[in-house]
Design a protein around this motif. Structure first.
Motif, mmCIF file in Angstrom:
data_model
loop_
_atom_site.group_PDB
_atom_site.id
_atom_site.type_symbol
_atom_site.label_atom_id
_atom_site.label_comp_id
_atom_site.label_asym_id
_atom_site.label_seq_id
_atom_site.Cartn_x
_atom_site.Cartn_y
_atom_site.Cartn_z
ATOM 1 N N LYS A 33 51.420 -37.788 26.578
ATOM 2 C CA LYS A 33 52.443 -38.761 26.969
ATOM 3 C C LYS A 33 52.078 -39.495 28.253
ATOM 4 N N THR A 34 51.210 -38.900 29.090
ATOM 5 C CA THR A 34 50.780 -39.565 30.319
ATOM 6 C C THR A 34 49.865 -40.756 30.044
ATOM 7 N N ALA A 35 49.404 -40.892 28.798
ATOM 8 C CA ALA A 35 48.582 -42.049 28.437
ATOM 9 C C ALA A 35 49.414 -43.317 28.293
ATOM 10 N N LEU A 36 50.724 -43.174 28.127
ATOM 11 C CA LEU A 36 51.567 -44.312 27.776
ATOM 12 C C LEU A 36 51.831 -45.231 28.967
ATOM 13 N N VAL A 37 51.617 -46.535 28.739
ATOM 14 C CA VAL A 37 51.992 -47.584 29.690
ATOM 15 C C VAL A 37 53.066 -48.422 29.019
ATOM 16 N N GLN A 38 54.273 -48.348 29.527
ATOM 17 C CA GLN A 38 55.380 -49.078 28.918
ATOM 18 C C GLN A 38 55.210 -50.575 29.097
ATOM 19 N N ASN A 39 55.851 -51.344 28.221
ATOM 20 C CA ASN A 39 55.815 -52.798 28.303
ATOM 21 C C ASN A 39 56.273 -53.271 29.681
ATOM 22 N N GLY A 40 55.462 -54.124 30.309
ATOM 23 C CA GLY A 40 55.821 -54.683 31.615
ATOM 24 C C GLY A 40 55.285 -53.918 32.800
ATOM 25 N N VAL A 41 54.717 -52.726 32.566
ATOM 26 C CA VAL A 41 54.154 -51.918 33.656
ATOM 27 C C VAL A 41 52.691 -52.310 33.843
ATOM 28 N N PRO A 42 52.194 -52.422 35.078
ATOM 29 C CA PRO A 42 50.804 -52.839 35.305
ATOM 30 C C PRO A 42 49.790 -51.881 34.673
ATOM 31 N N PHE A 43 48.657 -52.448 34.249
ATOM 32 C CA PHE A 43 47.547 -51.651 33.734
ATOM 33 C C PHE A 43 46.366 -51.803 34.680
ATOM 34 N N TYR A 44 45.791 -50.679 35.089
ATOM 35 C CA TYR A 44 44.694 -50.683 36.042
ATOM 36 C C TYR A 44 43.392 -50.221 35.385
ATOM 37 N N TYR A 45 42.316 -50.947 35.676
ATOM 38 C CA TYR A 45 41.000 -50.594 35.155
ATOM 39 C C TYR A 45 40.613 -49.226 35.720
ATOM 40 N N PRO A 46 40.309 -48.238 34.858
ATOM 41 C CA PRO A 46 39.986 -46.896 35.356
ATOM 42 C C PRO A 46 38.638 -46.865 36.087
ATOM 43 N N GLU A 47 38.579 -46.051 37.129
ATOM 44 C CA GLU A 47 37.394 -46.032 37.987
ATOM 45 C C GLU A 47 36.210 -45.299 37.372
ATOM 46 N N PHE A 48 36.425 -44.550 36.296
ATOM 47 C CA PHE A 48 35.368 -43.693 35.746
ATOM 48 C C PHE A 48 34.558 -44.340 34.627
ATOM 49 N N THR A 49 34.836 -45.605 34.290
ATOM 50 C CA THR A 49 34.097 -46.262 33.213
ATOM 51 C C THR A 49 33.542 -47.594 33.677
ATOM 52 N N ASN A 50 32.440 -48.005 33.079
ATOM 53 C CA ASN A 50 31.863 -49.318 33.318
ATOM 54 C C ASN A 50 31.870 -50.169 32.058
ATOM 55 N N GLU A 51 32.536 -49.669 31.004
ATOM 56 C CA GLU A 51 32.589 -50.391 29.732
ATOM 57 C C GLU A 51 33.928 -50.120 29.053
ATOM 58 N N LEU A 52 34.946 -50.815 29.524
ATOM 59 C CA LEU A 52 36.290 -50.652 28.983
ATOM 60 C C LEU A 52 36.500 -51.610 27.821
ATOM 61 N N HIS A 53 36.893 -51.064 26.670
ATOM 62 C CA HIS A 53 37.136 -51.882 25.479
ATOM 63 C C HIS A 53 38.619 -51.890 25.120
ATOM 64 N N TYR A 54 39.079 -53.016 24.598
ATOM 65 C CA TYR A 54 40.441 -53.161 24.072
ATOM 66 C C TYR A 54 40.434 -52.934 22.571
ATOM 67 N N GLU A 55 41.536 -52.390 22.044
ATOM 68 C CA GLU A 55 41.715 -52.223 20.598
ATOM 69 C C GLU A 55 43.196 -52.444 20.284
ATOM 70 N N ALA A 56 43.537 -53.609 19.757
ATOM 71 C CA ALA A 56 44.928 -53.919 19.414
ATOM 72 C C ALA A 56 45.327 -53.195 18.135
ATOM 73 N N GLU A 57 46.546 -52.673 18.123
ATOM 74 C CA GLU A 57 46.996 -51.886 16.968
ATOM 75 C C GLU A 57 48.487 -52.094 16.701
ATOM 76 N N LEU A 58 48.868 -51.930 15.448
ATOM 77 C CA LEU A 58 50.271 -51.864 15.059
ATOM 78 C C LEU A 58 50.769 -50.463 15.412
ATOM 79 N N VAL A 59 51.915 -50.372 16.099
ATOM 80 C CA VAL A 59 52.432 -49.088 16.578
ATOM 81 C C VAL A 59 53.818 -48.837 16.001
#
Length: 203
Positions: A32-58
């Motif tokens: 549940k700590t993975a969840l970012v609710q609508n309208g809450v900021p998203f921050y690029y994680p410091e441990f990766t140099n290759e962040l990918h997006y994947e849009a999905e129906l939820v």
């Protein structure tokens, strides 16, 4: 609250990542700590140099259940939106080479973004539910639930064979082709049919 995710559920996406087409749903879970609710900021994680997006129906689960039959699956969710399953692709690649689990690449805090919920009964799943996402104003992903390898009833039935579904659980149903890398400053806008459900900037 549990976040269930389906991997490789669109043939073209599996091909673009050079993965085999699965014979049954590929299921993994985010906390549940993975969840970012609508309208809450998203921050690029410091441990990766290759962040990918994947849009999905939820889907949002609205009824407790176990061993659900496909014909009854639509009784078990009441809302739908579009989300992003963010993936640390460099970390995932290293873990896969070693035959290790993907959690560090897929289930870190803040890795699951969701848009505003829409009533599920607004949409005709028999005709297919369309969703899409733009990055910096350009279309990057377009999907239709009818193109899933495993449809919504199949997904719900399969998950419920192994795990109890509880009110408030989320199901990310898989991403279509078009995934790619993003950087700080990129802006994503997600659409469910023609309805905008999120507007997110990577910080």
């Amino acid at each position: 609250m549990k976040i269930f995710c389906v991997g490789r559920n669109y043939a073209e996406h599996a091909k673009e990542l050079k993965n085999d087409i699965p014979e049954e749903p590929v299921i993994f879970i985010k906390p549940k700590t993975a969840l970012v609710q609508n309208g809450v900021p998203f921050y690029y994680p410091e441990f990766t140099n290759e962040l990918h997006y994947e849009a999905e129906l939820v889907l949002r689960v609205s009824k407790n259940g176990r061993h659900i039959l496909p014909k009854n699956a639509f009784r078990y969710f009441d809302a739908v939106t579009v989300g992003i399953d963010f993936t640390a692709r460099d970390i995932q690649s290293e873990l896969k080479k070693k035959g290790l689990p993907w959690e560090k690449a897929k289930a870190w805090d803040g890795s699951a973004v969701i848009g505003a919920w829409q009533p599920a009964d607004k949409y005709d799943f028999k005709k297919g539910v369309r969703f899409s996402m733009t990055m910096n104003g350009d279309s990057v992903q377009q999907g239709n639930s009818n193109d899933m390898l495993f449809n919504v009833p199949d997904i719900i039935a399969n998950i419920s064979q192994y795990f109890s579904l509880n009110i408030g659980d989320l199901i990310f149903t898989g991403t279509p082709a078009g995934v790619g890398e993003c950087v700080v400053g990129d802006t994503f806008v997600g659409y469910l049919e023609s309805q905008q459900v999120f507007d997110l900037t990577v910080k």
